[in-house]
Design a protein around this motif. Structure first.
Motif, PDB file in Angstrom:
ATOM      1  N   LYS A   6      27.726  12.420  49.940  1.00  0.00           N
ATOM      2  CA  LYS A   6      28.403  13.714  50.006  1.00  0.00           C
ATOM      3  C   LYS A   6      27.362  14.773  50.354  1.00  0.00           C
ATOM      4  O   LYS A   6      26.625  15.235  49.498  1.00  0.00           O
ATOM      5  CB  LYS A   6      29.066  14.031  48.664  1.00  0.00           C
ATOM      6  CG  LYS A   6      30.151  13.021  48.271  1.00  0.00           C
ATOM      7  CD  LYS A   6      30.749  13.369  46.933  1.00  0.00           C
ATOM      8  CE  LYS A   6      31.825  12.377  46.540  1.00  0.00           C
ATOM      9  NZ  LYS A   6      32.420  12.697  45.212  1.00  0.00           N
ATOM     10  N   PHE A   7      27.317  15.144  51.636  1.00  0.00           N
ATOM     11  CA  PHE A   7      26.254  16.031  52.100  1.00  0.00           C
ATOM     12  C   PHE A   7      26.344  17.416  51.457  1.00  0.00           C
ATOM     13  O   PHE A   7      25.353  18.003  51.058  1.00  0.00           O
ATOM     14  CB  PHE A   7      26.320  16.156  53.621  1.00  0.00           C
ATOM     15  CG  PHE A   7      26.094  14.864  54.327  1.00  0.00           C
ATOM     16  CD1 PHE A   7      24.831  14.320  54.403  1.00  0.00           C
ATOM     17  CD2 PHE A   7      27.157  14.162  54.880  1.00  0.00           C
ATOM     18  CE1 PHE A   7      24.613  13.112  55.051  1.00  0.00           C
ATOM     19  CE2 PHE A   7      26.941  12.956  55.527  1.00  0.00           C
ATOM     20  CZ  PHE A   7      25.679  12.429  55.609  1.00  0.00           C
ATOM     21  N   VAL A   8      27.511  17.986  51.362  1.00  0.00           N
ATOM     22  CA  VAL A   8      27.650  19.347  50.855  1.00  0.00           C
ATOM     23  C   VAL A   8      27.292  19.424  49.380  1.00  0.00           C
ATOM     24  O   VAL A   8      26.827  20.437  48.893  1.00  0.00           O
ATOM     25  CB  VAL A   8      29.085  19.859  51.094  1.00  0.00           C
ATOM     26  CG1 VAL A   8      29.258  21.258  50.533  1.00  0.00           C
ATOM     27  CG2 VAL A   8      29.388  19.855  52.584  1.00  0.00           C
ATOM     28  N   SER A   9      27.480  18.328  48.616  1.00  0.00           N
ATOM     29  CA  SER A   9      27.190  18.359  47.190  1.00  0.00           C
ATOM     30  C   SER A   9      25.715  18.621  46.923  1.00  0.00           C
ATOM     31  O   SER A   9      25.358  19.134  45.863  1.00  0.00           O
ATOM     32  CB  SER A   9      27.615  17.042  46.537  1.00  0.00           C
ATOM     33  OG  SER A   9      26.832  15.970  47.036  1.00  0.00           O
ATOM     34  N   ALA A  10      24.824  18.313  47.864  1.00  0.00           N
ATOM     35  CA  ALA A  10      23.392  18.575  47.666  1.00  0.00           C
ATOM     36  C   ALA A  10      23.127  20.066  47.579  1.00  0.00           C
ATOM     37  O   ALA A  10      22.255  20.520  46.837  1.00  0.00           O
ATOM     38  CB  ALA A  10      22.591  17.960  48.817  1.00  0.00           C
ATOM     39  N   LEU A  11      23.891  20.861  48.342  1.00  0.00           N
ATOM     40  CA  LEU A  11      23.699  22.312  48.311  1.00  0.00           C
ATOM     41  C   LEU A  11      24.106  22.896  46.971  1.00  0.00           C
ATOM     42  O   LEU A  11      23.539  23.890  46.525  1.00  0.00           O
ATOM     43  CB  LEU A  11      24.510  22.962  49.436  1.00  0.00           C
ATOM     44  CG  LEU A  11      24.120  22.582  50.864  1.00  0.00           C
ATOM     45  CD1 LEU A  11      25.060  23.248  51.857  1.00  0.00           C
ATOM     46  CD2 LEU A  11      22.682  22.984  51.156  1.00  0.00           C
ATOM     47  N   SER A  12      25.079  22.298  46.298  1.00  0.00           N
ATOM     48  CA  SER A  12      25.555  22.836  45.030  1.00  0.00           C
ATOM     49  C   SER A  12      24.517  22.720  43.930  1.00  0.00           C
ATOM     50  O   SER A  12      24.619  23.405  42.910  1.00  0.00           O
ATOM     51  CB  SER A  12      26.841  22.119  44.621  1.00  0.00           C
ATOM     52  OG  SER A  12      26.587  20.750  44.363  1.00  0.00           O
ATOM     53  N   SER A  13      23.509  21.866  44.089  1.00  0.00           N
ATOM     54  CA  SER A  13      22.483  21.702  43.061  1.00  0.00           C
ATOM     55  C   SER A  13      21.291  22.630  43.274  1.00  0.00           C
ATOM     56  O   SER A  13      20.346  22.602  42.490  1.00  0.00           O
ATOM     57  CB  SER A  13      22.000  20.249  43.038  1.00  0.00           C
ATOM     58  OG  SER A  13      21.366  19.917  44.257  1.00  0.00           O
ATOM     59  N   ILE A  14      21.299  23.453  44.318  1.00  0.00           N
ATOM     60  CA  ILE A  14      20.210  24.390  44.583  1.00  0.00           C
ATOM     61  C   ILE A  14      20.537  25.734  43.944  1.00  0.00           C
ATOM     62  O   ILE A  14      21.611  26.299  44.168  1.00  0.00           O
ATOM     63  CB  ILE A  14      19.982  24.563  46.094  1.00  0.00           C
ATOM     64  CG1 ILE A  14      19.525  23.232  46.703  1.00  0.00           C
ATOM     65  CG2 ILE A  14      18.950  25.650  46.362  1.00  0.00           C
ATOM     66  CD1 ILE A  14      19.337  23.279  48.199  1.00  0.00           C
ATOM     67  N   ASN A  15      19.619  26.257  43.142  1.00  0.00           N
ATOM     68  CA  ASN A  15      19.803  27.542  42.476  1.00  0.00           C
ATOM     69  C   ASN A  15      19.179  28.651  43.313  1.00  0.00           C
ATOM     70  O   ASN A  15      18.051  28.533  43.784  1.00  0.00           O
ATOM     71  CB  ASN A  15      19.155  27.524  41.086  1.00  0.00           C
ATOM     72  CG  ASN A  15      19.756  26.467  40.187  1.00  0.00           C
ATOM     73  OD1 ASN A  15      20.972  26.357  40.091  1.00  0.00           O
ATOM     74  ND2 ASN A  15      18.909  25.678  39.538  1.00  0.00           N
ATOM     75  N   ILE A  16      19.903  29.741  43.498  1.00  0.00           N
ATOM     76  CA  ILE A  16      19.419  30.916  44.224  1.00  0.00           C
ATOM     77  C   ILE A  16      19.327  32.069  43.244  1.00  0.00           C
ATOM     78  O   ILE A  16      20.300  32.393  42.552  1.00  0.00           O
ATOM     79  CB  ILE A  16      20.354  31.276  45.391  1.00  0.00           C
ATOM     80  CG1 ILE A  16      20.466  30.111  46.369  1.00  0.00           C
ATOM     81  CG2 ILE A  16      19.854  32.520  46.117  1.00  0.00           C
ATOM     82  CD1 ILE A  16      21.443  30.353  47.500  1.00  0.00           C
ATOM     83  N   SER A  17      18.158  32.699  43.160  1.00  0.00           N
ATOM     84  CA  SER A  17      17.958  33.818  42.251  1.00  0.00           C
ATOM     85  C   SER A  17      16.942  34.781  42.859  1.00  0.00           C
ATOM     86  O   SER A  17      16.354  34.516  43.901  1.00  0.00           O
ATOM     87  CB  SER A  17      17.476  33.326  40.877  1.00  0.00           C
ATOM     88  OG  SER A  17      16.216  32.660  41.007  1.00  0.00           O
ATOM     89  N   GLY A  18      16.728  35.895  42.170  1.00  0.00           N
ATOM     90  CA  GLY A  18      15.753  36.872  42.650  1.00  0.00           C
ATOM     91  C   GLY A  18      16.051  38.256  42.116  1.00  0.00           C
ATOM     92  O   GLY A  18      16.811  38.418  41.148  1.00  0.00           O
ATOM     93  N   PHE A  19      15.477  39.259  42.751  1.00  0.00           N
ATOM     94  CA  PHE A  19      15.716  40.634  42.328  1.00  0.00           C
ATOM     95  C   PHE A  19      15.328  41.606  43.437  1.00  0.00           C
ATOM     96  O   PHE A  19      14.613  41.251  44.379  1.00  0.00           O
ATOM     97  CB  PHE A  19      14.950  40.966  41.041  1.00  0.00           C
ATOM     98  CG  PHE A  19      13.456  40.811  41.138  1.00  0.00           C
ATOM     99  CD1 PHE A  19      12.648  41.837  41.648  1.00  0.00           C
ATOM    100  CD2 PHE A  19      12.831  39.655  40.705  1.00  0.00           C
ATOM    101  CE1 PHE A  19      11.275  41.699  41.730  1.00  0.00           C
ATOM    102  CE2 PHE A  19      11.454  39.504  40.781  1.00  0.00           C
ATOM    103  CZ  PHE A  19      10.673  40.530  41.292  1.00  0.00           C
ATOM    104  N   VAL A  20      15.807  42.834  43.302  1.00  0.00           N
ATOM    105  CA  VAL A  20      15.440  43.951  44.174  1.00  0.00           C
ATOM    106  C   VAL A  20      14.882  45.047  43.274  1.00  0.00           C
ATOM    107  O   VAL A  20      15.481  45.367  42.237  1.00  0.00           O
ATOM    108  CB  VAL A  20      16.646  44.464  44.976  1.00  0.00           C
ATOM    109  CG1 VAL A  20      16.245  45.673  45.823  1.00  0.00           C
ATOM    110  CG2 VAL A  20      17.223  43.364  45.853  1.00  0.00           C
ATOM    111  N   GLN A  21      13.757  45.624  43.673  1.00  0.00           N
ATOM    112  CA  GLN A  21      13.051  46.570  42.798  1.00  0.00           C
ATOM    113  C   GLN A  21      12.620  47.808  43.576  1.00  0.00           C
ATOM    114  O   GLN A  21      12.043  47.702  44.666  1.00  0.00           O
ATOM    115  CB  GLN A  21      11.833  45.873  42.206  1.00  0.00           C
ATOM    116  CG  GLN A  21      11.145  46.620  41.079  1.00  0.00           C
ATOM    117  CD  GLN A  21      10.022  45.763  40.498  1.00  0.00           C
ATOM    118  OE1 GLN A  21       8.934  45.737  41.027  1.00  0.00           O
ATOM    119  NE2 GLN A  21      10.320  45.044  39.419  1.00  0.00           N
ATOM    120  N   ALA A  22      12.904  48.988  43.010  1.00  0.00           N
ATOM    121  CA  ALA A  22      12.540  50.256  43.643  1.00  0.00           C
ATOM    122  C   ALA A  22      11.969  51.196  42.588  1.00  0.00           C
ATOM    123  O   ALA A  22      12.188  51.017  41.385  1.00  0.00           O
ATOM    124  CB  ALA A  22      13.755  50.889  44.314  1.00  0.00           C
ATOM    125  N   SER A  23      11.215  52.223  43.035  1.00  0.00           N
ATOM    126  CA  SER A  23      10.585  53.127  42.073  1.00  0.00           C
ATOM    127  C   SER A  23      10.201  54.458  42.707  1.00  0.00           C
ATOM    128  O   SER A  23      10.190  54.609  43.940  1.00  0.00           O
ATOM    129  CB  SER A  23       9.328  52.479  41.475  1.00  0.00           C
ATOM    130  OG  SER A  23       8.316  52.357  42.465  1.00  0.00           O
TER     131      SER A  23
END
Length: 419
Positions: free
Chosen positions: A69-86
């Motif tokens: 199941k090729f698409v199921s591999a993408l579901s196990s990848i976590n995407i995170s991060g942030f945007v920061q300004a000052s």
């Protein structure tokens, strides 16, 4: 029977007879259609099986059952991060609008996009003595702070790379953790993510002057118990980055202890040839203690020795502490104090931050010291947003070290949205 009724009955019998006589013909036609459809479906199935066999033979479709199941591999990848300004203001009002020797929000009297971070990672590798498991992690950072955070390598393709490694659990003992790739430093109490992860928004001096940037290498990690672990790393020098320019390598080891609930500490040591002329070695310890669920503390001590082949060794050391208190889940205060001593002129003066040529401390003095204290208010109006007003006082013994002066106050605020 009346003639009209006779005519109706005759008509009905004629129609009924016609329908009855047509039924065998209709059934014959339906049977013919079904046979035709079955034949077409059989032909299509044969064609599909032929195409799948050809695709597997050419390597376009992996063989084996069940089909992957090729698409199921993408579901196990976590995407995170942030945007920061000052926005921050330097009381010395530097003419070039750059605060000397100051990390993050370096631009004076300017709204800044500090960081945009994106992390892609597999599910965490499970430490196990029974099975093999593997994963990866990649982090990219853009923005004003990125040259100091990332590799700084002139090689194309590394400009935005913060870290990238593959990870493997080998079923040895409780599980041997192996990482290979570009790894962030084992030194420093503060995270390079700044206010996204730290109780203060601005970055302390220790993080840069008595720390090191990311570097390519390989690391072995092993947990002996829940309270004792060891990490050993071989990398391209302390400051070499992703591509080594010589044969020198650096060994770094970190022993982690958790002797009591809420108490942790790491003891770190390193040694290696930074170049054919200079060896860098030293020791560090970082740790912290949570007095309550609301009151937390941390500390850091670093000692560096720069040993050139043709000159006496030079030392640089630093000490810092953190304390923060959460009045409510949304409101808190944090204090950071630090002291750096460069009695031999080894590593404070004249060192610019990557990508900021005018950021170095300049002075006629050969050696000097830096002292700093920062007070930060933490406000979390939502679970994803962190707003940090901050005021910071810096002092140096270097004559004119901070934009022509020895003292300064920098104040403003930073905001981070995390996803």
């Amino acid at each position: 029977m009346k003639p009209s009724r006779q005519r109706s009955l005759a008509k009905t019998l004629c129609i009924g007879g016609a329908l009855v006589s047509a039924m065998p013909l209709a059934f014959a036609e339906d049977a013919s259609r079904l046979e035709k459809l079955e034949q077409e479906n059989g032909d299509l199935k044969k064609r599909l099986e032929s195409l799948e066999a050809l695709a597997s033979k050419e390597g376009l479709l992996p063989s084996g059952k069940p089909a992957p199941k090729f698409v199921s591999a993408l579901s196990s990848i976590n995407i995170s991060g942030f945007v920061q300004a000052s926005y921050f203001y330097n009381s010395n009002d530097p003419a070039d609008h750059k605060s000397d020797g100051y990390l993050w929000n370096t631009s004076h009297n300017s709204f800044s996009i500090n960081k945009v971070k994106l992390t892609l990672a597999s599910a965490p590798v499970e430490a196990s003595g029974d099975t093999w498991s593997a994963g990866f992690k990649t982090s990219l950072i853009w923005g004003e702070d990125s040259p100091v955070l990332n590799t700084g390598s002139p090689t194309a393709g590394f400009e935005a790379l913060r870290e990238a490694y593959v990870e493997l659990n080998a079923p040895i003992g409780t599980g041997l953790d192996i990482k290979a790739g570009q790894l962030i430093s084992l030194l420093n109490w503060e995270s390079g993510d700044g206010g996204a992860a730290n109780p203060n928004f601005s970055q302390g001096y220790q993080w840069f002057f008595t720390g090191n940037g990311p570097s390519a290498g390989v690391q072995l990690g092993y947990s002996f118990t829940d309270w004792l672990d060891l990490k050993v790393r071989l990398q391209n020098g302390m400051y070499a980055g992703p591509v080594d320019g010589n044969n020198g390598k650096t060994v770094i080891a970190s022993l982690g202890l958790k002797p009591a609930k809420g108490l942790w500490m790491n003891f770190i040591g390193w040694d290696g040839a930074e170049s054919i002329t200079t060896t860098v070695k030293g020791a560090s310890t970082i740790g912290g203690y949570d007095f309550t669920e609301k009151f937390h503390t941390g500390y850091e001590f670093d000692y560096f020795v720069f040993d050139p082949n043709s000159a006496p060794a030079q030392t640089l050391w630093s000490i810092g502490g953190w304390a923060w208190y959460d009045f409510t889940p949304k409101h808190g205060i944090a204090i950071r104090g630090e002291y750096l001593d460069d009695k031999d002129g080894a590593g404070l003066k004249g060192i610019p931050f990557r990508g900021q040529a005018a950021s170095a401390i300049t002075s006629p003095d050969a050696a000097g010291k830096i002292e700093s204290i920062a007070v930060t208010f933490n406000w979390k109006p939502t679970s994803n947003l962190k707003v940090q007003p901050e005021v910071r006082f810096d002092h140096t013994s270097y004559t004119g070290g901070f934009d022509g002066k020895r003292d300064r106050v920098i104040f403003g605020a930073g905001a981070t949205y995390m996803f």
